[in-house]
Write a protein that holds these residues in place. Structure first.
Motif, short mmCIF file in Angstrom:
data_model
loop_
_atom_site.label_atom_id
_atom_site.label_comp_id
_atom_site.label_asym_id
_atom_site.label_seq_id
_atom_site.Cartn_x
_atom_site.Cartn_y
_atom_site.Cartn_z
N SER A 6 27.37 -4.03 61.93
CA SER A 6 27.16 -4.42 63.33
C SER A 6 27.96 -5.65 63.72
O SER A 6 28.03 -5.98 64.91
N LYS A 7 28.56 -6.33 62.75
CA LYS A 7 29.32 -7.55 63.04
C LYS A 7 30.52 -7.31 63.94
O LYS A 7 30.79 -8.13 64.83
N PRO A 8 31.32 -6.26 63.74
CA PRO A 8 32.48 -6.06 64.64
C PRO A 8 32.11 -5.97 66.10
O PRO A 8 32.79 -6.55 66.96
N MET A 9 31.03 -5.26 66.42
CA MET A 9 30.61 -5.15 67.81
C MET A 9 30.12 -6.50 68.34
O MET A 9 30.42 -6.89 69.48
N GLN A 10 29.37 -7.25 67.53
CA GLN A 10 28.91 -8.56 67.94
C GLN A 10 30.08 -9.50 68.23
O GLN A 10 30.14 -10.15 69.29
N ASN A 11 31.02 -9.58 67.30
CA ASN A 11 32.15 -10.49 67.46
C ASN A 11 33.07 -10.06 68.60
O ASN A 11 33.56 -10.89 69.36
N GLY A 12 33.30 -8.75 68.73
CA GLY A 12 34.15 -8.27 69.80
C GLY A 12 33.54 -8.51 71.17
O GLY A 12 34.24 -8.90 72.12
#
Length: 378
Positions: free
Chosen positions: A343-349
């Motif tokens: 889920s980190k890529p969506m959070q950071n993006g």
């Protein structure tokens, strides 16, 4: 009788020795260190957000830009294994298509993460609409109030109390404005309806088929915009009033001497020269409201929404009366998910996209302000 050789008075600005010089250098160093420390902290935050969020914006194969991230709505991320132990990760939409195309493959260890796949199109559109509608309302009311306080009212105790109240409102926490907007705009604001709801506080019959009912607008775009506008009004009123007072009084006197009325003087000789300050107020307002989560969460936000705000409408009110997704609330929802690397890529993006959106609105206001300043010379 005065003495012929009186002692001359010391020069008030003459240096008194090396101690003052070293003190001056020390204070300069302290002030410069504080300024550069703030700049370094801001650059570190921007660099960290960019370093983590840029990989979501791009991909290794052509066209190298992750277009799905900007053109799709948030979806559930599905992770699973097949019978051979191979791991898969895809959005729920692609998962449904994949299972229909591969019915012979056994799905094992299926796991779902909400809002961790797809894109941010709907939250991006909702945030833009909230900011635009909020600033339209706030600038209209704020400039009108600033004109009254600067040009019409006097300097009595009542006006001083009003100005002090406006300054105090600027320091009220956003959650207080959120609760105010939730109670007033969502449950008490007037609306034209064909049938009065049970929660209506008061209603009046307007025609044979409609009533003016004080039952609120519900969780909607217009409720969120008005709540954010009320929250940012103190900042806009204060900044606009200062810019109006900065216009030289000679401009007003020359206009009156030519026979202009009060409003003509304000419209022709005051407001045009205060416009750069009003644009500065809009920048301050945008940076304040765009990042708020609590007011949006209570008055406007929808956790999940399939259609874009302008799709599937059956009237003007259906546009303003619908709930919308917003990037601050979307980021907050992602932050509450279990700590999973997927889920980190969506959070950071989403965080980087939100930062760029706010910077884009601010840069647009700065460009407009600078263009206005070049046309005004006084």
């Amino acid at each position: 009788m005065s003495s012929a050789h009186s002692t001359p008075s010391p020069h008030p600005f003459k240096s008194t020795g090396g101690l003052n010089k070293w003190s001056e250098r020390g204070l300069t160093t302290i002030f410069a260190s504080c300024a550069y420390l703030i700049i370094l902290c801001a650059l570190f935050i921007f660099f960290d957000i960019g370093r983590k969020g840029l990989p979501t914006f791009f991909k290794s194969e052509a066209p190298f830009i992750n277009t799905e991230f900007f053109t799709e709505n948030p979806q559930t991320l599905v992770t699973f294994h097949d019978a051979d132990g191979k791991e898969y990760a895809m959005s729920s939409k692609n998962f449904d298509t994949w299972t229909k195309a591969n019915p012979q493959i056994q799905v094992v260890n299926e796991h779902r993460l909400n809002y961790s796949a797809g894109g941010i199109l709907n939250p991006l559109a909702g945030t833009a609409l909230l900011v635009i509608l909020c600033m339209t309302i706030a600038l209209f009311i704020g400039v009108a109030a600033a004109v009254y306080l600067s040009e019409y009212c006097g300097q009595g105790r009542l006006m001083s109390a009003i100005r002090l109240s406006i300054l105090n409102l600027a320091g009220v926490p956003s959650i207080v404005f959120a609760l105010f907007g939730w109670g007033v705009f969502c449950y008490m604001a007037p609306i034209l309806v064909s049938e009065v709801s049970d929660r209506s506080l008061l209603s009046f019959k307007v025609s044979s088929e409609s009533y003016l009912s004080f039952e609120g607008w519900g969780t909607s775009l217009i409720s969120g915009a008005f709540t954010l506008a009320i929250m940012v009004l103190p900042v806009i009123i204060t900044a606009c009033e200062e810019s109006l007072r900065a216009v030289p009084k000679g401009f007003r006197e020359a206009s009156f001497a030519l026979g202009s009325t009060k409003w003509q003087t304000i419209r022709k000789a005051v407001l045009p020269y205060a416009l750069p300050g009003i644009m500065t107020a809009s920048i301050l307002g945008i940076t304040r409201v765009a990042g708020e989560t609590a007011p949006i969460m209570l008055t406007a936000a929808a956790t999940d929404k399939n259609n874009l705000p302008w799709e599937g409408l059956d009237g003007t009110w259906s546009f303003f009366g619908q709930s919308v997704q917003a990037l601050p609330f979307h980021i907050y929802t992602l932050a509450k998910l279990p700590d999973d690397p997927l889920s980190k890529p969506m959070q950071n993006g989403a965080t980087l996209a939100f930062l760029l959106l706010v910077m884009g609105f601010a840069m647009l206001s700065i460009i407009l302000r600078n263009r206005v300043r070049k046309k005004l010379k006084w």
